[in-house]
Design a protein around this motif. Structure first.
Motif, PDB file in Angstrom:
ATOM      1  N   VAL A 313      51.454  41.274  43.507  1.00  0.00           N
ATOM      2  CA  VAL A 313      51.059  42.302  42.540  1.00  0.00           C
ATOM      3  C   VAL A 313      49.806  41.868  41.789  1.00  0.00           C
ATOM      4  N   ALA A 314      49.754  40.593  41.384  1.00  0.00           N
ATOM      5  CA  ALA A 314      48.566  40.089  40.687  1.00  0.00           C
ATOM      6  C   ALA A 314      47.330  40.204  41.571  1.00  0.00           C
ATOM      7  N   THR A 315      47.493  39.934  42.870  1.00  0.00           N
ATOM      8  CA  THR A 315      46.380  40.052  43.805  1.00  0.00           C
ATOM      9  C   THR A 315      45.898  41.496  43.891  1.00  0.00           C
ATOM     10  N   ALA A 316      46.848  42.417  44.071  1.00  0.00           N
ATOM     11  CA  ALA A 316      46.468  43.829  44.159  1.00  0.00           C
ATOM     12  C   ALA A 316      45.758  44.289  42.891  1.00  0.00           C
ATOM     13  N   ASN A 317      46.275  43.896  41.729  1.00  0.00           N
ATOM     14  CA  ASN A 317      45.661  44.318  40.471  1.00  0.00           C
ATOM     15  C   ASN A 317      44.210  43.869  40.364  1.00  0.00           C
ATOM     16  N   ARG A 318      43.885  42.729  40.961  1.00  0.00           N
ATOM     17  CA  ARG A 318      42.527  42.192  40.831  1.00  0.00           C
ATOM     18  C   ARG A 318      41.585  42.648  41.938  1.00  0.00           C
ATOM     19  N   VAL A 319      42.090  42.800  43.163  1.00  0.00           N
ATOM     20  CA  VAL A 319      41.154  43.129  44.251  1.00  0.00           C
ATOM     21  C   VAL A 319      40.994  44.629  44.464  1.00  0.00           C
ATOM     22  N   VAL A 320      41.985  45.433  44.104  1.00  0.00           N
ATOM     23  CA  VAL A 320      41.885  46.875  44.347  1.00  0.00           C
ATOM     24  C   VAL A 320      40.655  47.484  43.668  1.00  0.00           C
ATOM     25  N   PRO A 321      40.425  47.252  42.362  1.00  0.00           N
ATOM     26  CA  PRO A 321      39.243  47.871  41.744  1.00  0.00           C
ATOM     27  C   PRO A 321      37.933  47.413  42.389  1.00  0.00           C
ATOM     28  N   ILE A 322      37.877  46.163  42.826  1.00  0.00           N
ATOM     29  CA  ILE A 322      36.653  45.633  43.434  1.00  0.00           C
ATOM     30  C   ILE A 322      36.389  46.302  44.774  1.00  0.00           C
ATOM     31  N   ILE A 323      37.420  46.386  45.619  1.00  0.00           N
ATOM     32  CA  ILE A 323      37.247  46.984  46.946  1.00  0.00           C
ATOM     33  C   ILE A 323      36.998  48.483  46.818  1.00  0.00           C
ATOM     34  N   GLN A 324      37.678  49.133  45.881  1.00  0.00           N
ATOM     35  CA  GLN A 324      37.429  50.567  45.674  1.00  0.00           C
ATOM     36  C   GLN A 324      36.002  50.834  45.218  1.00  0.00           C
ATOM     37  N   ALA A 325      35.392  49.843  44.590  1.00  0.00           N
ATOM     38  CA  ALA A 325      33.995  49.983  44.160  1.00  0.00           C
ATOM     39  C   ALA A 325      33.017  49.678  45.290  1.00  0.00           C
ATOM     40  N   GLY A 326      33.537  49.345  46.471  1.00  0.00           N
ATOM     41  CA  GLY A 326      32.685  49.123  47.625  1.00  0.00           C
ATOM     42  C   GLY A 326      32.219  47.700  47.809  1.00  0.00           C
ATOM     43  N   ARG A 401      54.916  38.400  33.646  1.00  0.00           N
ATOM     44  CA  ARG A 401      55.427  39.359  34.618  1.00  0.00           C
ATOM     45  C   ARG A 401      54.317  40.293  35.068  1.00  0.00           C
ATOM     46  N   GLU A 402      54.284  40.581  36.353  1.00  0.00           N
ATOM     47  CA  GLU A 402      53.238  41.432  36.914  1.00  0.00           C
ATOM     48  C   GLU A 402      53.787  42.826  37.188  1.00  0.00           C
ATOM     49  N   ARG A 403      52.988  43.842  36.879  1.00  0.00           N
ATOM     50  CA  ARG A 403      53.311  45.238  37.183  1.00  0.00           C
ATOM     51  C   ARG A 403      52.053  45.883  37.753  1.00  0.00           C
ATOM     52  N   PRO A 404      52.200  46.736  38.756  1.00  0.00           N
ATOM     53  CA  PRO A 404      51.004  47.398  39.318  1.00  0.00           C
ATOM     54  C   PRO A 404      50.282  48.201  38.233  1.00  0.00           C
ATOM     55  N   THR A 405      48.965  48.034  38.174  1.00  0.00           N
ATOM     56  CA  THR A 405      48.178  48.685  37.109  1.00  0.00           C
ATOM     57  C   THR A 405      47.233  49.753  37.638  1.00  0.00           C
ATOM     58  N   PHE A 406      47.219  49.995  38.955  1.00  0.00           N
ATOM     59  CA  PHE A 406      46.167  50.832  39.522  1.00  0.00           C
ATOM     60  C   PHE A 406      46.684  52.151  40.078  1.00  0.00           C
TER      61      PHE A 406
END
Length: 409
Positions: A313-326, A401-406
């Protein structure tokens, strides 16, 4: 073997365990193309980590998968106890914790199938079973993908980002050259099934004897059992008749003496070689290690898969915005996952190391006679639920604790 056509994807995840499947689902849910590689043809293997802690229950609910999870076969335990001699001592008590006040025991194949089925409904989710990752594709200092073998030959998966979630014996960790800090463990665990009979035991518990400890997990119609033995003892035990194991189990837990004869050979006994370690760095350009591949945990508390899912979850929270930005995450951006997850990982490992040293090692070192006794002061403290809540909170919820933020739907 024939070379197959290379696969192109945005994120390639090596390992279809809890961390890999949860991360794959989260990335696909965010509209990011992801390929998850699992070396086995299915998830149906026994004696894997089956504990689903409150922190993971919260993530399942956040993902909108709660109804499907509740339909899975499971046992729920609010209290974990240790039987020392004739005394059953409650040790870990989830009652009163919020929002979930129990530990769920779910066969891991059901848990993985839950996320595989959920991912199958997403256009960007690609799960490839029977793909064993064997190495990294490099271009200079940059990781560009992985090599894998299948039943049809050798293939390569090229990706902007590779996630190593292939377990404590990770091939990608070895191929990456990332330095490991090992802490050691005094024990291994022999896993096997015990049938249920007329025994008086009625809940998941640890049974402590002189020189041995048996963990019994209630799986409704059978016991999933782990006999804790000194580190390396497995090799010598397997050279002896299976009746030696029968005797050890019956000596530690006399109530189970009539149940052990169903174990006909050592083939029915799996060994967990306990490790406690963590990488000093979790990333290289284009590569991030998570879960057991980044930090192997002791089985104490059964918290390993839940820490791995928190990593996902921590990984997704950090890489999703970056990859979505191209963009592709830089190594510095990938290192933010390690910095976020290092404290909870180190604290749980410190707790496990102390438990190994002060509890497990003292039990295994006992030679004959009576099993170890809890100090009277500790017995008095454990009479109070709030004291028993402390270890329950540590292993059940833990730090950061990690929760999806995106996503919000």
């Amino acid at each position: 073997m024939e070379q197959q056509q290379a696969i192109e994807t945005t994120v390639c995840i090596a390992g279809g365990g809890p961390a890999g499947m949860v991360l794959g689902y989260l990335l696909a849910r965010a509209g990011i193309e992801v390929t998850v590689l699992e070396k086995h043809a299915d998830f149906l293997r026994d004696f894997r980590g089956d504990t689903v802690h409150p922190s993971t229950l919260q993530i399942i609910q956040d993902c909108g998968l709660w109804s499907a999870f509740e339909a899975l076969p499971q046992q729920r335990e609010q209290m974990l106890s240790a039987k020392i001699g004739s005394r059953l001592q409650p040790v870990i008590d989830f009652r009163g914790l919020e929002p979930f006040d129990y530990l769920a025991f779910v066969p891991q194949w059901h848990f993985l199938d839950l996320f595989a089925d959920a991912g199958a409904g997403l256009p960007d989710f690609d799960l490839r079973m029977g793909h064993e990752v064997t190495g990294l594709i490099r271009e200079g200092d940059q990781i560009r993908g992985v090599h894998a073998t299948t039943g049809d030959g050798v293939t390569e998966i090229r990706a902007a980002l590779v996630i190593g979630a292939d377990g404590r014996d990770s091939r990608l960790r070895a191929a990456s050259g990332l330095p490991v800090r090992a802490f050691g463990a005094p024990m291994d665990a022999l896993w096997f099934r015990l049938s249920k009979g007329d025994e008086s035991l009625d809940a998941t518990q640890a049974v402590v004897g002189a020189g041995h400890m048996l963990v019994l997990i209630d799986r409704s119609d059978y016991w999933q059992a782990a006999l804790v033995v000194p580190k390396g003892a497995d090799r010598d035990l397997r050279q002896q008749p299976i009746e030696v194991l029968h005797e050890l189990v019956a000596r530690t837990a006399p109530e189970m003496g009539a149940n052990v004869h169903a174990i006909e050979s050592w083939d029915a006994v799996k060994t967990l070689a306990v490790q406690v370690n963590r990488l000093r760095r979790w990333s290289r350009p284009g590569l991030l290690m998570i879960g057991d591949a980044a930090h192997a945990m002791s089985p104490i508390g059964g918290v390993g898969i839940n820490l791995a899912i928190q990593d996902a979850v921590a990984t997704a929270n950090r890489v999703v915005p970056i990859i979505q930005a191209g963009r592709t995450p830089t190594e510095a951006e990938l290192d933010r996952v390690r910095r976020r997850r290092l404290l909870p990982t180190a604290l749980v490992q410190a707790f496990q190391l102390q438990a190994q040293k002060r509890v497990v090692a003292s039990i295994l070192d006992a030679k004959g006679g009576e099993p170890p006794r809890l100090p009277s002061g500790l017995r008095w403290l454990l009479q109070h639920r709030r004291v028993r809540n402390l270890p329950a909170w540590l292993i059940g919820y833990g730090f950061r604790r990690e929760r999806p933020t995106f996503f919000s739907d």
